[in-house]
Design an enzyme around this catalytic site. Sequence first.
Site, PDB file in Angstrom:
ATOM      1  N   SER A 184    -130.763  15.134 -63.763  1.00  0.00           N
ATOM      2  CA  SER A 184    -130.607  16.598 -63.715  1.00  0.00           C
ATOM      3  C   SER A 184    -129.871  17.010 -62.439  1.00  0.00           C
ATOM      4  CB  SER A 184    -131.952  17.315 -63.863  1.00  0.00           C
ATOM      5  OG  SER A 184    -132.967  16.631 -63.198  1.00  0.00           O
ATOM      6  N   TRP A 219    -125.678  17.106 -62.169  1.00  0.00           N
ATOM      7  CA  TRP A 219    -124.849  18.294 -62.461  1.00  0.00           C
ATOM      8  C   TRP A 219    -124.227  18.860 -61.184  1.00  0.00           C
ATOM      9  CZ3 TRP A 219    -123.440  19.083 -67.254  1.00  0.00           C
ATOM     10  CH2 TRP A 219    -124.296  18.746 -68.304  1.00  0.00           C
ATOM     11  N   HIS A 239    -117.320   4.362 -63.547  1.00  0.00           N
ATOM     12  CA  HIS A 239    -118.148   4.820 -64.662  1.00  0.00           C
ATOM     13  C   HIS A 239    -117.729   4.127 -65.967  1.00  0.00           C
ATOM     14  CE1 HIS A 239    -119.998   7.600 -61.994  1.00  0.00           C
ATOM     15  NE2 HIS A 239    -118.966   8.434 -61.894  1.00  0.00           N
ATOM     16  N   GLU A 291    -143.791  -2.240 -62.320  1.00  0.00           N
ATOM     17  CA  GLU A 291    -143.241  -3.123 -61.283  1.00  0.00           C
ATOM     18  C   GLU A 291    -141.852  -2.599 -60.945  1.00  0.00           C
ATOM     19  OE1 GLU A 291    -144.719  -5.701 -59.726  1.00  0.00           O
ATOM     20  OE2 GLU A 291    -146.516  -5.163 -60.846  1.00  0.00           O
ATOM     21  N   ASP A 347    -127.096   2.299 -61.060  1.00  0.00           N
ATOM     22  CA  ASP A 347    -126.471   2.948 -59.901  1.00  0.00           C
ATOM     23  C   ASP A 347    -125.394   2.049 -59.275  1.00  0.00           C
ATOM     24  OD1 ASP A 347    -126.114   5.018 -58.125  1.00  0.00           O
ATOM     25  OD2 ASP A 347    -127.741   4.390 -56.795  1.00  0.00           O
ATOM     26  N   GLY A 348    -124.437   2.697 -58.625  1.00  0.00           N
ATOM     27  CA  GLY A 348    -123.415   1.960 -57.867  1.00  0.00           C
ATOM     28  C   GLY A 348    -122.024   2.004 -58.476  1.00  0.00           C
ATOM     29  N   ASN A 349    -121.835   2.819 -59.500  1.00  0.00           N
ATOM     30  CA  ASN A 349    -120.512   2.881 -60.147  1.00  0.00           C
ATOM     31  C   ASN A 349    -119.415   3.318 -59.170  1.00  0.00           C
ATOM     32  OD1 ASN A 349    -121.982   2.403 -62.417  1.00  0.00           O
ATOM     33  ND2 ASN A 349    -121.557   4.355 -63.419  1.00  0.00           N
ATOM     34  N   SER A 350    -119.716   4.332 -58.380  1.00  0.00           N
ATOM     35  CA  SER A 350    -118.670   4.875 -57.509  1.00  0.00           C
ATOM     36  C   SER A 350    -118.330   3.899 -56.383  1.00  0.00           C
ATOM     37  CB  SER A 350    -119.094   6.225 -56.943  1.00  0.00           C
ATOM     38  OG  SER A 350    -119.405   7.097 -58.012  1.00  0.00           O
ATOM     39  N   ARG A 351    -119.366   3.264 -55.822  1.00  0.00           N
ATOM     40  CA  ARG A 351    -119.086   2.272 -54.765  1.00  0.00           C
ATOM     41  C   ARG A 351    -118.280   1.103 -55.319  1.00  0.00           C
ATOM     42  NH1 ARG A 351    -125.043   1.797 -52.868  1.00  0.00           N
ATOM     43  NH2 ARG A 351    -125.262   3.199 -54.646  1.00  0.00           N
ATOM     44  N   TRP A 352    -118.549   0.720 -56.535  1.00  0.00           N
ATOM     45  CA  TRP A 352    -117.791  -0.368 -57.180  1.00  0.00           C
ATOM     46  C   TRP A 352    -116.307   0.021 -57.235  1.00  0.00           C
ATOM     47  CZ3 TRP A 352    -114.704  -0.845 -61.516  1.00  0.00           C
ATOM     48  CH2 TRP A 352    -114.496  -2.140 -62.018  1.00  0.00           C
ATOM     49  N   LEU A 386    -134.773  -2.769 -81.243  1.00  0.00           N
ATOM     50  CA  LEU A 386    -134.820  -2.326 -79.839  1.00  0.00           C
ATOM     51  C   LEU A 386    -134.825  -0.805 -79.857  1.00  0.00           C
ATOM     52  CD1 LEU A 386    -134.410  -2.850 -76.696  1.00  0.00           C
ATOM     53  CD2 LEU A 386    -131.970  -2.574 -77.145  1.00  0.00           C
TER      54      LEU A 386
HETATM   55  C1  IPE Z   1    -124.235   5.863 -60.974  1.00  0.00           C
HETATM   56  O1  IPE Z   1    -123.173   5.653 -60.119  1.00  0.00           O
HETATM   57  C2  IPE Z   1    -123.829   6.716 -62.162  1.00  0.00           C
HETATM   58  C3  IPE Z   1    -124.348   8.091 -62.107  1.00  0.00           C
HETATM   59  C4  IPE Z   1    -125.190   8.558 -61.223  1.00  0.00           C
HETATM   60  C5  IPE Z   1    -123.891   8.978 -63.149  1.00  0.00           C
HETATM   61  P1  IPE Z   1    -122.854   6.554 -58.862  1.00  0.00           P
HETATM   62  O2  IPE Z   1    -121.706   7.445 -59.189  1.00  0.00           O
HETATM   63  O3  IPE Z   1    -124.077   7.206 -58.347  1.00  0.00           O
HETATM   64  O4  IPE Z   1    -122.350   5.456 -57.836  1.00  0.00           O
HETATM   65  P2  IPE Z   1    -122.703   5.334 -56.283  1.00  0.00           P
HETATM   66  O5  IPE Z   1    -124.194   5.243 -56.195  1.00  0.00           O
HETATM   67  O6  IPE Z   1    -122.202   6.588 -55.614  1.00  0.00           O
HETATM   68  O7  IPE Z   1    -122.008   4.108 -55.842  1.00  0.00           O
HETATM   69  C1  IPE Z   2    -129.601   8.218 -59.941  1.00  0.00           C
HETATM   70  O1  IPE Z   2    -128.482   7.870 -59.198  1.00  0.00           O
HETATM   71  C2  IPE Z   2    -129.209   8.711 -61.291  1.00  0.00           C
HETATM   72  C3  IPE Z   2    -128.545   7.740 -62.149  1.00  0.00           C
HETATM   73  C4  IPE Z   2    -128.321   6.499 -61.908  1.00  0.00           C
HETATM   74  C5  IPE Z   2    -128.140   8.266 -63.423  1.00  0.00           C
HETATM   75  P1  IPE Z   2    -127.853   8.834 -58.100  1.00  0.00           P
HETATM   76  O2  IPE Z   2    -126.727   8.084 -57.512  1.00  0.00           O
HETATM   77  O3  IPE Z   2    -127.573  10.157 -58.674  1.00  0.00           O
HETATM   78  O4  IPE Z   2    -129.074   8.979 -57.070  1.00  0.00           O
HETATM   79  P2  IPE Z   2    -129.087   9.293 -55.509  1.00  0.00           P
HETATM   80  O5  IPE Z   2    -128.372  10.586 -55.338  1.00  0.00           O
HETATM   81  O6  IPE Z   2    -128.378   8.166 -54.824  1.00  0.00           O
HETATM   82  O7  IPE Z   2    -130.543   9.332 -55.150  1.00  0.00           O
HETATM   83 MG    MG Z   3    -125.512   6.638 -57.009  1.00  0.00          MG
END
Ligand code: IPE
Ligand code: IPE
Ligand code: MG
Length: 253
Positions: A71, A74, A42, A212, A25-30, A136
């Site tokens: 899921s 989408w 991404h 954990e 998680d965190g791709n968009s904030r990055w 793996l």
């Molecule tokens: C995680 O990055 C990738 C996917 C959920 C596909 P996000 O796009 O959720 O990035 P943030 O959490 O908004 O920073």
């Molecule tokens: C969870 O991240 C799904 C993935 C990392 C693929 P999201 O960014 O979609 O989750 P929420 O919406 O912050 O809970």
């Molecule tokens: Mg996210």
Amino acid sequence: MDPSDECLKLSSQNTLPRHVAIIMDGNSRWAEAKSLPRVAGHKEGAQAVKRCIQGAIRNDIQWLTLYAFSSENWRRTPEEVADLTALLRFYLKFEARKLHKEGVRVRIIGDSKRFDPKLQKQFDEIEALTKNNTRLILTLALSYGGRGEIIQAVQRIVQDVQAQQIDPEQITEDLFSNYLFAPDVPDPDLIVRTSGESRLSNFLLWQSAYAELIFVETLWPDFNEDHFNDILSVYIRRERRFGTRPGLKISDK
Ligand code: IPE
Ligand code: IPE
Ligand code: MG
């Protein structure tokens, strides 16, 4: 071995996890922090996947599960969904041979029928290409939701009961697990989530019962092998108890 003995063994061994699962998680904030479009996050996230796989291989981790698309994802804009699926197609196209060469077996879990048929074909191809690899086992959770996985298990169990292939009394935790997407994969020992969020977001709800949990601040696109090693060193200091009394050691038996 008596099951309680097995728990004692597990609770007092400071070994590496067999199965690591990661909520990437965190791709968009990055991307936002760098004033870049979300897709740039991404893209760099896909590079982090490669570094993470290397970290797993170097540490002899046997199972790695990566949550790549939920899921619920989408519900993002059609543009972002299109960017994510295009990246997935690109990743599978260019990584399949490399993963195969490195002895990685790739599996896909989730509602893959929701992806376009070309992508579904790629899923089948990479699974077929790598099916005999054992170094793996990499499971990619795509269009995956833990509740959906449990519901499809219930539906299939009900069908088998109706077809008189199983009796309701036979429904145990073990039998139920056999109806999940990847019944032969052990439950994760460790679930990691990056980006500072502390929730599971519908990931491996059944399988996470005794995992954990480690939540780290790192945004997924920054994730590297050092982060992977740091997480393992946090994990090995944890004491897993599985409901036994605290501090019990094999020597106390
Ligand atoms: C995680 O990055 C990738 C996917 C959920 C596909 P996000 O796009 O959720 O990035 P943030 O959490 O908004 O920073
Ligand atoms: C969870 O991240 C799904 C993935 C990392 C693929 P999201 O960014 O979609 O989750 P929420 O919406 O912050 O809970
Ligand atoms: Mg996210």
